[in-house]
Design an enzyme around this catalytic site. Sequence first.
Site, PDB file in Angstrom:
ATOM      1  CB  SER A  50      -1.027  -0.002   1.295  1.00 32.13           C
ATOM      2  OG  SER A  50      -0.362   0.262   2.208  1.00 32.13           O
TER       3      SER A  50
ATOM      4  NE  ARG B  38      19.804 -12.735   8.145  1.00 27.39           N
ATOM      5  CZ  ARG B  38      18.387 -12.263   8.297  1.00 27.39           C
ATOM      6  NH1 ARG B  38      17.911 -11.278   7.455  1.00 27.39           N
ATOM      7  NH2 ARG B  38      17.610 -12.884   9.032  1.00 27.39           N
TER       8      ARG B  38
ATOM      9  CG  HIS C 297      10.136   0.729  12.449  1.00 25.61           C
ATOM     10  ND1 HIS C 297      10.194  -0.369  12.305  1.00 25.61           N
ATOM     11  CD2 HIS C 297       9.752   1.340  13.713  1.00 25.61           C
ATOM     12  CE1 HIS C 297      10.058  -0.942  13.505  1.00 25.61           C
ATOM     13  NE2 HIS C 297       9.867   0.256  14.333  1.00 25.61           N
TER      14      HIS C 297
ATOM     15  CB  THR D  52      22.603   3.259   9.246  1.00 25.43           C
ATOM     16  OG1 THR D  52      21.781   3.159  10.399  1.00 25.43           O
ATOM     17  CG2 THR D  52      22.526   4.814   8.859  1.00 25.43           C
TER      18      THR D  52
ATOM     19  CD  GLU E 265      21.451   1.839  15.802  1.00 22.05           C
ATOM     20  OE1 GLU E 265      21.101   1.868  16.945  1.00 22.05           O
ATOM     21  OE2 GLU E 265      22.363   2.730  15.517  1.00 22.05           O
TER      22      GLU E 265
ATOM     23  CG  ASP F  68      13.782  -0.649  12.451  1.00 19.31           C
ATOM     24  OD1 ASP F  68      13.440  -0.196  11.237  1.00 19.31           O
ATOM     25  OD2 ASP F  68      13.094  -1.826  13.001  1.00 19.31           O
TER      26      ASP F  68
HETATM   27  N1  NHR Z   1      18.274  -3.528   7.481  1.00 17.03           N
HETATM   28  C1  NHR Z   1      19.028  -2.554   7.791  1.00 17.03           C
HETATM   29  N2  NHR Z   1      20.566  -3.012   7.860  1.00 17.03           N
HETATM   30  N3  NHR Z   1      18.690  -1.475   8.605  1.00 17.03           N
HETATM   31  C2  NHR Z   1      17.370  -1.351   8.711  1.00 17.03           C
HETATM   32  O1  NHR Z   1      17.251  -0.074   9.459  1.00 17.03           O
HETATM   33  C3  NHR Z   1      16.703  -1.938   8.168  1.00 17.03           C
HETATM   34  C4  NHR Z   1      16.981  -3.112   7.409  1.00 17.03           C
HETATM   35  C5  NHR Z   1      15.977  -4.085   6.758  1.00 17.03           C
HETATM   36  C6  NHR Z   1      14.713  -3.767   6.937  1.00 17.03           C
HETATM   37  C7  NHR Z   1      12.816  -2.560   7.966  1.00 17.03           C
HETATM   38  C8  NHR Z   1      12.285  -3.047   9.478  1.00 17.03           C
HETATM   39  C9  NHR Z   1      11.228  -2.133   9.912  1.00 17.03           C
HETATM   40  O2  NHR Z   1      10.774  -1.213   9.502  1.00 17.03           O
HETATM   41  C10 NHR Z   1      14.152  -2.693   7.473  1.00 17.03           C
HETATM   42  C11 NHR Z   1      15.179  -1.483   8.312  1.00 17.03           C
HETATM   43  C12 NHR Z   1      12.555  -6.830   9.023  1.00 17.03           C
HETATM   44  C13 NHR Z   1      12.887  -7.024  10.439  1.00 17.03           C
HETATM   45  C14 NHR Z   1      13.166  -8.666  10.681  1.00 17.03           C
HETATM   46  O3  NHR Z   1      13.388  -8.839  11.918  1.00 17.03           O
HETATM   47  C15 NHR Z   1      13.134  -6.117  11.447  1.00 17.03           C
HETATM   48  C16 NHR Z   1      12.775  -4.729  10.865  1.00 17.03           C
HETATM   49  C17 NHR Z   1      12.553  -4.354   9.548  1.00 17.03           C
HETATM   50  C18 NHR Z   1      12.298  -5.362   8.636  1.00 17.03           C
HETATM   51  N4  NHR Z   1      12.840  -9.456   9.593  1.00 17.03           N
HETATM   52  C19 NHR Z   1      13.327 -10.874   9.951  1.00 17.03           C
HETATM   53  C20 NHR Z   1      14.791 -11.291   9.129  1.00 17.03           C
HETATM   54  O4  NHR Z   1      15.225 -12.334   9.580  1.00 17.03           O
HETATM   55  C21 NHR Z   1      12.208 -11.690   9.070  1.00 17.03           C
HETATM   56  C22 NHR Z   1      10.904 -11.325   9.437  1.00 17.03           C
HETATM   57  C23 NHR Z   1       9.736 -11.988   8.404  1.00 17.03           C
HETATM   58  O5  NHR Z   1      10.309 -12.254   7.174  1.00 17.03           O
HETATM   59  O6  NHR Z   1       8.764 -11.716   8.686  1.00 17.03           O
HETATM   60  O7  NHR Z   1      15.410 -10.577   8.427  1.00 17.03           O
HETATM   61  O8  NHR Z   1      10.527  -2.784  10.929  1.00 17.03           O
HETATM   62  C1  GAR Z   2       3.884  -0.715   6.932  1.00 15.02           C
HETATM   63  O1  GAR Z   2       2.941  -0.343   7.877  1.00 15.02           O
HETATM   64  C2  GAR Z   2       5.194  -0.601   7.172  1.00 15.02           C
HETATM   65  O2  GAR Z   2       5.396   0.354   8.051  1.00 15.02           O
HETATM   66  C3  GAR Z   2       5.401  -1.871   8.078  1.00 15.02           C
HETATM   67  O3  GAR Z   2       4.590  -2.840   7.155  1.00 15.02           O
HETATM   68  C4  GAR Z   2       3.602  -2.181   6.701  1.00 15.02           C
HETATM   69  C5  GAR Z   2       3.492  -2.468   4.984  1.00 15.02           C
HETATM   70  O4  GAR Z   2       2.700  -2.239   4.444  1.00 15.02           O
HETATM   71  N1  GAR Z   2       6.874  -2.242   7.955  1.00 15.02           N
HETATM   72  C6  GAR Z   2       7.358  -3.208   8.556  1.00 15.02           C
HETATM   73  O5  GAR Z   2       6.945  -3.646   9.409  1.00 15.02           O
HETATM   74  C7  GAR Z   2       8.641  -3.375   8.269  1.00 15.02           C
HETATM   75  N2  GAR Z   2       9.141  -4.226   9.247  1.00 15.02           N
HETATM   76  P1  GAR Z   2       2.347  -2.083   2.985  1.00 15.02           P
HETATM   77  O6  GAR Z   2       3.171  -3.251   2.241  1.00 15.02           O
HETATM   78  O7  GAR Z   2       1.019  -1.989   2.410  1.00 15.02           O
HETATM   79  O8  GAR Z   2       3.073  -0.816   2.494  1.00 15.02           O
END
Ligand code: NHR
Ligand code: GAR
Length: 214
Positions: A12, A64, A108, A140, A142, A144
Site C-alpha cells: 500500500s 543473507r 517503520h 543504516t 543499525e 531501525d
Molecule cells: N536493514 C538494515 N540494515 N537496517 C535497517 O534499518 C533495516 C533493514 C532492513 C529492513 C525494515 C524494518 C522495519 O521497518 C528494515 C530496516 C525486518 C525485520 C526482521 O526482523 C526487522 C525490521 C525491519 C524489517 N526481519 C526478519 C529477518 O530475519 C524476517 C521477518 C519476516 O520475514 O517476517 O530478516 O521494521
Molecule cells: C507498513 O505499515 C510498514 O510500516 C510496515 O509494514 C507495513 C507494510 O505495508 N513495515 C514493517 O513492519 C517493516 N518491518 P504495505 O506493504 O501495505 O506498504
Amino acid sequence: MNIAVLISGAGSNLKALIDACSDGHIDGRVALVLSNRPGVEGLRHADSAGIANRVIDHRAYASREAFDCALVDALAPCKPDLVILAGFMRILTPEFIGPFEGRLLNIHPSLLPKYPGLNTHQRALDAGDAEAGSTVHFVTEELDGGPPVVFARVPIDPGDDADSLARRVQAREHQIYPLAAQWYCSGRLALTNDGARLDGRVLPAGGLDADDYL
Ligand code: NHR
Ligand code: GAR
C-alpha cells in the site's frame, strides 16, 4: 530521479508512492519494484502501473550476503537515485547498505526510537501507550537506528487491536512517505555525518512532526 522500491507484501505504501509520482507530487518515477516474496499484492500494483518488477526470493540464497548481492545486481541496471523500503521484511547486511547508504529510506511503524524491530503495534498496546505512529528514516546498518526524517503520531483508541491500529497508522504512512520522498527527490533532504538534514539544517533526533508539513 529514478526510484526503486523494495517490498514484501501488500504494497500500500508502494501504491501511495506510485500515485504521488504520477500526480506530480514527487519529482521522480518508480523505475523498478523488487519483492523477496512471490505472489504478493504489491507486485500487482507495479504491474497495473506498468512498472518493471521482479521477485528475488531470499529462500533461494545460501546466505543473507548472497541474497543482498542479488538485490544489488538486480538494482544496478535501473541506476536508482533513491531506494525505498516499503514493508520490506528482510534485514539488510553491509553488502547492500554500503552501495546505497545515504540513498536508502525505510518507513517503520512506530515513533522511533521506540519499538525498533517487529510487532510494533502489539508492543505499543501491551505497554498501554496513548499513541502510536510511524517514522520515515534513513537506513543504516543499525536496524531501525538510522536518522529519522519525519514521523506521524496516531492516537490509540480504547478498543484498538493491532490490526485496527495498523490500519490507522498506514493511512498516515501514505501521506508521510511521499512527503519524505519528494524532499529527497527535490534535493532538500540528505544524510550527512551529523545526521539527516533538510534544507541544510540538521533534523531533531526523532525527526520532524508531519503535522507541521501536511
Ligand atoms: N536493514 C538494515 N540494515 N537496517 C535497517 O534499518 C533495516 C533493514 C532492513 C529492513 C525494515 C524494518 C522495519 O521497518 C528494515 C530496516 C525486518 C525485520 C526482521 O526482523 C526487522 C525490521 C525491519 C524489517 N526481519 C526478519 C529477518 O530475519 C524476517 C521477518 C519476516 O520475514 O517476517 O530478516 O521494521
Ligand atoms: C507498513 O505499515 C510498514 O510500516 C510496515 O509494514 C507495513 C507494510 O505495508 N513495515 C514493517 O513492519 C517493516 N518491518 P504495505 O506493504 O501495505 O506498504
